[in-house]
Motif scaffolding. Structure first.
Motif, mmCIF file in Angstrom:
data_model
loop_
_atom_site.group_PDB
_atom_site.id
_atom_site.type_symbol
_atom_site.label_atom_id
_atom_site.label_comp_id
_atom_site.label_asym_id
_atom_site.label_seq_id
_atom_site.Cartn_x
_atom_site.Cartn_y
_atom_site.Cartn_z
ATOM 1 N N CYS A 1 0.816 -1.217 0.000
ATOM 2 C CA CYS A 1 0.000 0.000 0.000
ATOM 3 C C CYS A 1 0.851 1.269 0.000
ATOM 4 N N TRP A 2 2.142 1.165 0.358
ATOM 5 C CA TRP A 2 2.979 2.356 0.435
ATOM 6 C C TRP A 2 3.099 3.066 -0.905
ATOM 7 N N ILE A 3 3.016 2.326 -1.999
ATOM 8 C CA ILE A 3 3.206 2.916 -3.326
ATOM 9 C C ILE A 3 2.094 3.916 -3.623
ATOM 10 N N ASP A 4 0.855 3.488 -3.449
ATOM 11 C CA ASP A 4 -0.277 4.382 -3.716
ATOM 12 C C ASP A 4 -0.365 5.491 -2.670
ATOM 13 N N LEU A 5 -0.058 5.180 -1.420
ATOM 14 C CA LEU A 5 -0.089 6.201 -0.377
ATOM 15 C C LEU A 5 0.925 7.301 -0.661
ATOM 16 N N ARG A 6 2.121 6.898 -1.097
ATOM 17 C CA ARG A 6 3.156 7.883 -1.431
ATOM 18 C C ARG A 6 2.728 8.725 -2.621
ATOM 19 N N ALA A 7 2.179 8.078 -3.646
ATOM 20 C CA ALA A 7 1.740 8.805 -4.844
ATOM 21 C C ALA A 7 0.680 9.842 -4.500
ATOM 22 N N GLU A 8 -0.251 9.476 -3.644
ATOM 23 C CA GLU A 8 -1.305 10.406 -3.236
ATOM 24 C C GLU A 8 -0.728 11.575 -2.439
ATOM 25 N N LYS A 9 0.206 11.275 -1.539
ATOM 26 C CA LYS A 9 0.793 12.331 -0.707
ATOM 27 C C LYS A 9 1.620 13.300 -1.542
ATOM 28 N N ASN A 10 2.219 12.812 -2.610
ATOM 29 C CA ASN A 10 3.139 13.627 -3.402
ATOM 30 C C ASN A 10 2.512 14.165 -4.687
ATOM 31 N N ARG A 11 1.203 14.139 -4.793
ATOM 32 C CA ARG A 11 0.573 14.520 -6.066
ATOM 33 C C ARG A 11 0.614 16.021 -6.328
ATOM 34 N N GLU A 12 0.814 16.844 -5.290
ATOM 35 C CA GLU A 12 0.824 18.296 -5.473
ATOM 36 C C GLU A 12 2.243 18.831 -5.306
ATOM 37 N N TYR A 13 3.121 18.449 -6.237
ATOM 38 C CA TYR A 13 4.508 18.915 -6.197
ATOM 39 C C TYR A 13 4.533 20.446 -6.190
ATOM 40 N N PRO A 14 5.423 21.085 -5.401
ATOM 41 C CA PRO A 14 6.577 20.533 -4.682
ATOM 42 C C PRO A 14 6.268 19.997 -3.280
ATOM 43 N N LEU A 15 4.989 19.963 -2.897
ATOM 44 C CA LEU A 15 4.645 19.416 -1.589
ATOM 45 C C LEU A 15 4.801 17.901 -1.625
ATOM 46 N N GLY A 16 5.064 17.317 -0.455
ATOM 47 C CA GLY A 16 5.161 15.871 -0.393
ATOM 48 C C GLY A 16 6.135 15.399 0.664
ATOM 49 N N VAL A 17 6.367 14.101 0.661
ATOM 50 C CA VAL A 17 7.267 13.483 1.642
ATOM 51 C C VAL A 17 8.338 12.671 0.920
ATOM 52 N N ASP A 18 9.497 12.584 1.542
ATOM 53 C CA ASP A 18 10.548 11.689 1.077
ATOM 54 C C ASP A 18 10.405 10.374 1.834
ATOM 55 N N VAL A 19 10.810 9.278 1.196
ATOM 56 C CA VAL A 19 10.690 7.956 1.817
ATOM 57 C C VAL A 19 12.051 7.277 1.806
ATOM 58 N N MET A 20 12.385 6.659 2.917
ATOM 59 C CA MET A 20 13.608 5.866 3.036
ATOM 60 C C MET A 20 13.218 4.470 3.518
ATOM 61 N N PHE A 21 13.914 3.464 3.009
ATOM 62 C CA PHE A 21 13.695 2.090 3.455
ATOM 63 C C PHE A 21 14.982 1.533 4.045
ATOM 64 N N THR A 22 14.837 0.728 5.083
ATOM 65 C CA THR A 22 15.930 -0.105 5.561
ATOM 66 C C THR A 22 15.407 -1.540 5.562
ATOM 67 N N ASP A 23 16.332 -2.503 5.554
ATOM 68 C CA ASP A 23 15.888 -3.890 5.651
ATOM 69 C C ASP A 23 16.792 -4.668 6.603
ATOM 70 N N GLY A 24 16.473 -5.936 6.774
ATOM 71 C CA GLY A 24 17.187 -6.765 7.732
ATOM 72 C C GLY A 24 18.629 -7.044 7.368
ATOM 73 N N GLU A 25 19.006 -6.753 6.112
ATOM 74 C CA GLU A 25 20.393 -6.928 5.670
ATOM 75 C C GLU A 25 21.171 -5.618 5.705
ATOM 76 N N SER A 26 20.600 -4.600 6.328
ATOM 77 C CA SER A 26 21.230 -3.277 6.472
ATOM 78 C C SER A 26 21.358 -2.526 5.155
ATOM 79 N N ASN A 27 20.461 -2.832 4.222
ATOM 80 C CA ASN A 27 20.400 -2.049 2.989
ATOM 81 C C ASN A 27 19.573 -0.797 3.224
ATOM 82 N N ILE A 28 19.920 0.268 2.507
ATOM 83 C CA ILE A 28 19.104 1.477 2.553
ATOM 84 C C ILE A 28 18.747 1.883 1.128
#
Length: 198
Positions: free
Chosen positions: A156-183
Motif C-alpha cells: 500500500c505504500w506505493i499508492d499512499l506515497r503517490a497520493e501524498k506527493n501529487r501536489e509537487y513541490p509538496l510531499g514526503v521523502d521515503v527511506m527504506f531499511t531492511d534486515g540486511e542493512s540495505n538502505i
C-alpha cells in the motif's frame, strides 16, 4: 555501543547522500549497523540512520508495538523530541507496525507548504527486503534513464506515497531499511510505476 559517532556516522552520511541523490541505488551499511545493534526493537541500520539524522532541532514519531521504549531510547541517544504524526520531521514505521499504521503515517505526515516545501516529513520504513528486482520502475531527477527496485513491504505504500506527493513541490521523502542493512531512498521527485508481469 561501539559505533564511532564521528567516522561511522560520516560514512553512513556519505552512503545515504549517494542513495538520496541517485534514487534506486541501494547502499549497504552493515558494518555500522552491526556496531549499533542492541535490544532496540528496530533494525541496526534504522538506529544508525536516526543517530545520523536526528538532533535537538528534530522531531520524530515511532510507529511500532514497542513505541514507548523505542521513542525513549532514540530520544536519549539523539536528544530529538517525540511529536505527533502531523508535526514530526521524521516518522519511523518499524517492521512490527500494523498495515494501518503505515497508512496513517502517510495520511497524517506533513507535506510542507508552498513557502517551505523542503520541510515536508521523511518517512523511514523498515522493509523485509529491498533489492533491484524489476517490480517497480523509477524515473526522475538523479536517474539517467530508468531504475528498477523491489520492496518487500506492505504494498500500500506505493499508492499512499503517490497520493501524498501529487501536489509537487509538496510531499514526503521515503527511506527504506531492511534486515540486511540495505538502505533505499526515494525523494518526492521520483516517479514510480508498477511493472506489469507477463
Amino acid at each position: 555501543m561501539e559505533l564511532d559517532l564521528v567516522h561511522d556516522i560520516q560514512a553512513v552520511y556519505r552512503q545515504t547522500l549517494d542513495a538520496m541523490s541517485r534514487p534506486g541505488l541501494i547502499k549497504n551499511i552493515r558494518s555500522q549497523a552491526l556496531k549499533a545493534e542492541m535490544a532496540a526493537g528496530c533494525y541496526g541500520s534504522t538506529l544508525v540512520l536516526a543517530l545520523m539524522l536526528f538532533d535537538t532541532e528534530v522531531t520524530f514519531k515511532v510507529c511500532s508495538q514497542a513505541e514507548a521504549e523505542i521513542t525513549k531510547l532514540i530520544s536519549q541517544l539523539t536528544y530529538a523530541r517525540a511529536a505527533e504524526l502531523a508535526s514530526a520531521d521524521y516518522i519511523l514505521v518499524l517492521q512490527d507496525a500494523a498495515a494501518e499504521d503505515l497508512e496513517t503515517a502517510f495520511n497524517k505526515s506533513y507535506p510542507g507548504d508552498l513557502l517551505n516545501p523542503h520541510k515536508g516529513a521523511t518517512i523511514l520504513i523498515e522493509a523485509e527486503a529491498v533489492s533491484n528486482g524489476r517490480n517497480l520502475r523509477l524515473t526522475g531527477p538523479g536517474i539517467q534513464e530508468e531504475q528498477y527496485i523491489d520492496v518487500k513491504a506492505s504494498p500500500c505504500w506505493i499508492d499512499l506515497r503517490a497520493e501524498k506527493n501529487r501536489e509537487y513541490p509538496l510531499g514526503v521523502d521515503v527511506m527504506f531499511t531492511d534486515g540486511e542493512s540495505n538502505i533505499l531512498c526515494l525523494p518526492r521527485t521520483t516517479q514510480i510505476r508498477k511493472q506489469v508481469v507477463g
